[in-house]
Design a protein around this motif. Structure first.
Motif, mmCIF file in Angstrom:
data_model
loop_
_atom_site.group_PDB
_atom_site.id
_atom_site.type_symbol
_atom_site.label_atom_id
_atom_site.label_comp_id
_atom_site.label_asym_id
_atom_site.label_seq_id
_atom_site.Cartn_x
_atom_site.Cartn_y
_atom_site.Cartn_z
ATOM 1 N N THR A 1 17.090 -6.889 6.176
ATOM 2 C CA THR A 1 16.228 -5.819 6.684
ATOM 3 C C THR A 1 15.795 -4.948 5.517
ATOM 4 O O THR A 1 16.628 -4.462 4.754
ATOM 5 N N PRO A 2 14.461 -4.750 5.313
ATOM 6 C CA PRO A 2 14.041 -3.966 4.151
ATOM 7 C C PRO A 2 14.499 -2.509 4.230
ATOM 8 O O PRO A 2 14.702 -1.976 5.320
ATOM 9 N N TYR A 3 14.618 -1.899 3.033
ATOM 10 C CA TYR A 3 14.869 -0.463 2.953
ATOM 11 C C TYR A 3 13.510 0.234 3.067
ATOM 12 O O TYR A 3 12.591 -0.058 2.290
ATOM 13 N N VAL A 4 13.376 1.127 4.037
ATOM 14 C CA VAL A 4 12.076 1.761 4.298
ATOM 15 C C VAL A 4 12.246 3.279 4.363
ATOM 16 O O VAL A 4 13.159 3.773 5.031
ATOM 17 N N GLU A 5 11.387 4.002 3.636
ATOM 18 C CA GLU A 5 11.351 5.466 3.751
ATOM 19 C C GLU A 5 10.075 5.852 4.488
ATOM 20 O O GLU A 5 8.993 5.354 4.172
ATOM 21 N N VAL A 6 10.220 6.751 5.468
ATOM 22 C CA VAL A 6 9.078 7.183 6.274
ATOM 23 C C VAL A 6 8.840 8.676 6.052
ATOM 24 O O VAL A 6 9.792 9.460 6.007
ATOM 25 N N ASP A 7 7.579 9.052 5.890
ATOM 26 C CA ASP A 7 7.222 10.458 5.691
ATOM 27 C C ASP A 7 7.500 11.243 6.974
ATOM 28 O O ASP A 7 7.013 10.880 8.038
ATOM 29 N N ASP A 8 8.288 12.323 6.843
ATOM 30 C CA ASP A 8 8.672 13.128 8.017
ATOM 31 C C ASP A 8 7.461 13.714 8.722
ATOM 32 O O ASP A 8 7.427 13.817 9.946
ATOM 33 N N MET B 1 0.829 -1.200 0.000
ATOM 34 C CA MET B 1 0.000 0.000 0.000
ATOM 35 C C MET B 1 0.867 1.255 0.000
ATOM 36 O O MET B 1 0.559 2.253 -0.654
ATOM 37 N N ALA B 2 1.982 1.200 0.722
ATOM 38 C CA ALA B 2 2.884 2.362 0.748
ATOM 39 C C ALA B 2 3.422 2.625 -0.654
ATOM 40 O O ALA B 2 3.446 3.770 -1.110
ATOM 41 N N ASN B 3 3.792 1.565 -1.338
ATOM 42 C CA ASN B 3 4.371 1.745 -2.668
ATOM 43 C C ASN B 3 3.334 2.240 -3.676
ATOM 44 O O ASN B 3 3.691 2.909 -4.641
ATOM 45 N N THR C 1 3.880 12.831 8.351
ATOM 46 C CA THR C 1 2.818 11.923 8.826
ATOM 47 C C THR C 1 3.362 10.748 9.635
ATOM 48 O O THR C 1 2.618 10.106 10.373
ATOM 49 N N GLY C 2 4.643 10.463 9.470
ATOM 50 C CA GLY C 2 5.227 9.301 10.147
ATOM 51 C C GLY C 2 4.846 7.986 9.485
ATOM 52 O O GLY C 2 5.174 6.904 9.968
ATOM 53 N N GLN C 3 4.150 8.075 8.348
ATOM 54 C CA GLN C 3 3.710 6.848 7.667
ATOM 55 C C GLN C 3 4.789 6.333 6.711
ATOM 56 O O GLN C 3 5.565 7.116 6.160
ATOM 57 N N THR C 4 4.778 5.022 6.518
ATOM 58 C CA THR C 4 5.715 4.413 5.585
ATOM 59 C C THR C 4 5.402 4.883 4.173
ATOM 60 O O THR C 4 4.245 4.857 3.744
ATOM 61 N N ARG C 5 6.435 5.337 3.450
ATOM 62 C CA ARG C 5 6.223 5.928 2.124
ATOM 63 C C ARG C 5 6.716 5.006 1.008
ATOM 64 O O ARG C 5 6.232 5.036 -0.107
#
Ligand SMILES: C[S@@+](CC[C@H](N)C(=O)[O-])C[C@H]1O[C@@H](n2cnc3c(N)ncnc32)[C@H](O)[C@@H]1O
Length: 249
Positions: A176-183, A1-3, A185-189
């Motif tokens: 470990t997956p590469y994960v970007e988080v929105d600064d 969903m993030a992607n 909202t704190g949600q996974t982007r």
């Protein structure tokens, strides 16, 4: 969903930056520029039912259509599919597509002769072995499965097209997956997953596939294009793309 949200936001830029290189009915396996016309990973697609996973704007599926196959594309991004429809209309063709995630293929058993993905969803789903099992399910006996991904050895290096991208800084075995988080909202982007070459070979073998080829395209001498972390600087030294070709045993 993030992607999904990430690809919807990125699709316009992606198509305007890479669309010409991809070709409206081109079949590119990776940033090195290796094409299906040269690799022949799918075999003769004439009269074959062909599923493309993570089809984007459908360039590869349009190539399948032009070569006598019956393609269906799925993609998680509506905006990518809208670009596909725009290109379809320009060429007066129609590639059937579905808005769907690879994490649960919405097809009956034994539906396709060929399933492929060119840098589509394989490295974006959390449970790759489950996806490989699902591909085996929707393929007919003897069917082919081919997919390209970032070469697993690239995981060790920073995703930098320059000299910094040549210095190993992370373990090849760290999944470990590469994960970007929105600064805000704190949600996974954005999420990208890593599996070793052995992980992929094991997933194929355990699901009844025979690996018939593993292509590691070399950087062509006349190729100067930089695409994300793929560049001549890195490409002449380390493989950037792996293309797995397999067949249901
Ligand atoms: C790098 S593009 C590759 C598409 C095409 N081969 C190209 O070169 O443009 C990756 C595509 O995979 C799609 N994708 C990512 N995760 C997905 C998922 N879980 N299920 C289906 N498609 C996904 C993206 O929306 C995007 O269109």
């Amino acid at each position: 969903m993030a992607n999904r949200a990430d690809w919807d936001a990125y699709a316009d830029e992606y198509q305007s930056t890479h669309g010409e290189f991809l070709g409206d009915a081109g079949f590119l396996w990776g940033p090195e520029g290796v094409r299906e016309d040269d690799l022949g990973a799918l075999g003769d697609v004439t009269g074959q039912d062909v599923l493309e996973i993570g089809c984007g704007a459908g360039q590869c599926s349009r190539w399948v259509l032009g070569h006598g196959g019956r393609p269906v594309g799925i993609d998680v991004s509506m905006r990518q599919l809208q670009h596909g429809r725009r290109i379809d209309e320009q060429h007066d063709v129609r590639v059937p597509v579905l808005l769907a995630s690879a994490a649960g293929l919405p097809f009956a058993d034994d539906t396709f002769d060929v399933v492929f993905s060119a840098f589509g969803a394989l490295q974006f789903v959390a449970d790759a072995p489950a996806l490989v099992a699902d591909v085996a399910r929707v393929l007919r006996p003897g069917g082919r499965f081919a997919f390209s991904i970032t070469h697993p050895t690239r995981w060790m290096f920073p995703d930098d097209p320059g000299e910094e991208g040549l210095v190993a800084s992370q373990s090849y075995w760290d999944r470990t997956p590469y994960v970007e988080v929105d600064d805000v909202t704190g949600q996974t982007r954005y999420v990208e997953h890593h599996r070793t070459l052995g992980d992929w070979v094991g997933a194929l073998a355990r699901n009844g596939f025979v690996l018939t080829d593993l292509h590691e395209p070399e950087w062509p001498s006349d190729h100067e294009r930089t695409w994300g972390g793929w560049s001549r600087v890195r490409g002449v030294l380390t493989p950037g793309t792996a293309v797995f070709v397999s067949r249901v045993a």
